[in-house]
Design an enzyme around this catalytic site. Sequence first.
Site, PDB file in Angstrom:
ATOM      1  N   ASP A  40     -29.241  -0.492 -14.383  1.00 41.25           N
ATOM      2  CA  ASP A  40     -29.000  -0.363 -12.935  1.00 41.25           C
ATOM      3  C   ASP A  40     -28.366   0.970 -12.554  1.00 41.25           C
ATOM      4  O   ASP A  40     -27.621   1.048 -11.577  1.00 41.25           O
ATOM      5  CB  ASP A  40     -28.134  -1.537 -12.442  1.00 41.25           C
ATOM      6  CG  ASP A  40     -26.756  -1.546 -13.080  1.00 41.25           C
ATOM      7  OD1 ASP A  40     -26.563  -0.860 -14.105  1.00 41.25           O
ATOM      8  OD2 ASP A  40     -25.875  -2.247 -12.563  1.00 41.25           O
ATOM      9  N   ASP A  62     -27.861  -3.502 -18.072  1.00 43.41           N
ATOM     10  CA  ASP A  62     -28.379  -3.889 -16.752  1.00 43.41           C
ATOM     11  C   ASP A  62     -29.492  -2.983 -16.197  1.00 43.41           C
ATOM     12  O   ASP A  62     -30.141  -3.356 -15.218  1.00 43.41           O
ATOM     13  CB  ASP A  62     -27.239  -3.921 -15.717  1.00 43.41           C
ATOM     14  CG  ASP A  62     -26.276  -5.070 -15.959  1.00 43.41           C
ATOM     15  OD1 ASP A  62     -26.633  -5.986 -16.709  1.00 43.41           O
ATOM     16  OD2 ASP A  62     -25.162  -5.042 -15.386  1.00 43.41           O
ATOM     17  N   ASP A  72     -22.198   2.898 -13.898  1.00 43.63           N
ATOM     18  CA  ASP A  72     -21.781   3.594 -12.670  1.00 43.63           C
ATOM     19  C   ASP A  72     -20.265   3.609 -12.481  1.00 43.63           C
ATOM     20  O   ASP A  72     -19.693   4.609 -12.045  1.00 43.63           O
ATOM     21  CB  ASP A  72     -22.387   2.892 -11.450  1.00 43.63           C
ATOM     22  CG  ASP A  72     -23.781   3.410 -11.144  1.00 43.63           C
ATOM     23  OD1 ASP A  72     -24.147   4.465 -11.675  1.00 43.63           O
ATOM     24  OD2 ASP A  72     -24.487   2.732 -10.374  1.00 43.63           O
ATOM     25  N   ARG A  92     -25.062  -9.210 -12.919  1.00 47.15           N
ATOM     26  CA  ARG A  92     -24.270  -9.694 -11.776  1.00 47.15           C
ATOM     27  C   ARG A  92     -24.831  -9.139 -10.480  1.00 47.15           C
ATOM     28  O   ARG A  92     -24.972  -9.838  -9.504  1.00 47.15           O
ATOM     29  CB  ARG A  92     -22.813  -9.270 -11.968  1.00 47.15           C
ATOM     30  CG  ARG A  92     -21.826 -10.048 -11.143  1.00 47.15           C
ATOM     31  CD  ARG A  92     -20.418  -9.646 -11.506  1.00 47.15           C
ATOM     32  NE  ARG A  92     -20.001 -10.132 -12.791  1.00 47.15           N
ATOM     33  CZ  ARG A  92     -19.125  -9.515 -13.589  1.00 47.15           C
ATOM     34  NH1 ARG A  92     -18.586  -8.377 -13.225  1.00 47.15           N
ATOM     35  NH2 ARG A  92     -18.790 -10.025 -14.741  1.00 47.15           N
ATOM     36  N   ARG A 110     -12.303  -3.066 -19.312  1.00 47.97           N
ATOM     37  CA  ARG A 110     -12.325  -2.780 -17.885  1.00 47.97           C
ATOM     38  C   ARG A 110     -10.869  -2.511 -17.518  1.00 47.97           C
ATOM     39  O   ARG A 110      -9.983  -3.236 -17.944  1.00 47.97           O
ATOM     40  CB  ARG A 110     -12.940  -3.938 -17.106  1.00 47.97           C
ATOM     41  CG  ARG A 110     -14.442  -4.085 -17.436  1.00 47.97           C
ATOM     42  CD  ARG A 110     -15.201  -4.841 -16.379  1.00 47.97           C
ATOM     43  NE  ARG A 110     -16.642  -4.700 -16.558  1.00 47.97           N
ATOM     44  CZ  ARG A 110     -17.395  -5.488 -17.339  1.00 47.97           C
ATOM     45  NH1 ARG A 110     -16.834  -6.479 -18.019  1.00 47.97           N
ATOM     46  NH2 ARG A 110     -18.695  -5.290 -17.433  1.00 47.97           N
ATOM     47  N   THR A 168     -25.667   0.682 -20.385  1.00 48.40           N
ATOM     48  CA  THR A 168     -25.502  -0.663 -19.821  1.00 48.40           C
ATOM     49  C   THR A 168     -26.791  -1.451 -20.025  1.00 48.40           C
ATOM     50  O   THR A 168     -27.887  -0.900 -19.869  1.00 48.40           O
ATOM     51  CB  THR A 168     -25.132  -0.643 -18.323  1.00 48.40           C
ATOM     52  OG1 THR A 168     -25.345  -1.959 -17.781  1.00 48.40           O
ATOM     53  CG2 THR A 168     -25.956   0.321 -17.500  1.00 48.40           C
ATOM     54  N   GLY A 225     -19.017  -2.910 -19.643  1.00 50.30           N
ATOM     55  CA  GLY A 225     -19.616  -3.848 -20.594  1.00 50.30           C
ATOM     56  C   GLY A 225     -20.224  -3.093 -21.773  1.00 50.30           C
ATOM     57  O   GLY A 225     -20.832  -2.037 -21.577  1.00 50.30           O
TER      58      GLY A 225
END
Length: 333
Positions: free
Chosen positions: A135, A133, A109, A177, A78, A131, A17
């Site tokens: 994360d 996120d 990741d 997500r 992707r 990202t 993303g």
Amino acid sequence: MTANKEIKTIGVLTSGGDAPGMNAAIRAVVRRGLSRDINMKGIKKGYSGLINEEIIDMTAVNVSDTIQRGGTILQTARCAEMRTPEGQQAAADVCKKHGIDALVVIGGDGSFAGAQKLANLGINTVGVPGTIDLDIACSEYTIGFDTAVNTAMEAIDKVRDTSTSHERVSVIEVMGRNAGYLALWCGIANGAEDILLPEKYDYDEQKIINNIIDNRKKGKKHHIIINAEGIGHSEAMAKRIEAATGIETRATILGHMQRGGTPTCKDRVYASIMGAKAVDVLLEGKTKRVICYRDGEYIDMDINEALAMKKTISEYQFEVSYSLSHNYSKNPK
Ligand code: ADP
Ligand code: F6P
């Protein structure tokens, strides 16, 4: 791991993303490399563009006027093929064919897992965390989070204005997500009454319904529920809440607007330093590394170790958020 040969050409790609600040990172990689007399190549559309040989020369000028732009000038994708040994070999072969000795991969990741595979096939690689996120376990910061969380926070403030005017309940869905950092931060920053995180939601909707009824009795005119994309189903949840409470309830899904827009100062600065550091690490002769921000320092660490780490949501932060939006005292005066 040490680099497998002298580096003359470095490629850079963005993968997964997109995230605001990726352009600042690309610019830093390109200009840091050029300042060390390295040939710089840009790979379009992530691993898919690498396998399809969508490779361009990067100059100081073609990254000019990009630091303030959202998205990624190299575009991203992707790429399912990269998950297969055949795809990974094809990508490594393209690097060798185009004389790309090393690759800087800006992404999350998943993108780092691709870089890990390429390093095993003899291509020197460094990952840069990008990202929205937040994360990536090895790094306390990921490029794009600050812009995205501010975009979401501002949007939620606007929804709250109208929600309060109408005395409604609002279920507001933010991205993430598998990760609830955007939801948790918005929950704290927007003073949400409920925060639903993929890492810890117990699907006990009755608890939320009881909260809403309880808060109404205490005079609250709104009830903001921040729901992470990983839980989803916000429209259906809003309908069920309205049916159970008798209070008008609306769902708002913020969606991809959270991924676009002008990067904040924080994103531009972290991206610039991380991008430059990625080139420095390669030129120090290291490979299979990830750039991380930890304890106030920009460091590099082994990709295998980085990918083995797990990031957890802070129970304390979650509890603080809840305590600031609810009953305040067990014995109200
Ligand atoms: P992110 O990098 O943000 O985590 P994804 O998980 O979608 O995003 O991964 C981005 C891309 O990285 C994937 O489309 C794929 O091309 C590549 N990738 C992901 N996982 C692997 C893997 N295990 N091995 C090789 N490549 C991978
Ligand atoms: O990884 C960033 C992210 O925006 C996640 O928060 C979200 O779950 C996912 O990407 C959405 O991906 P897509 O752009 O494929 O809809």
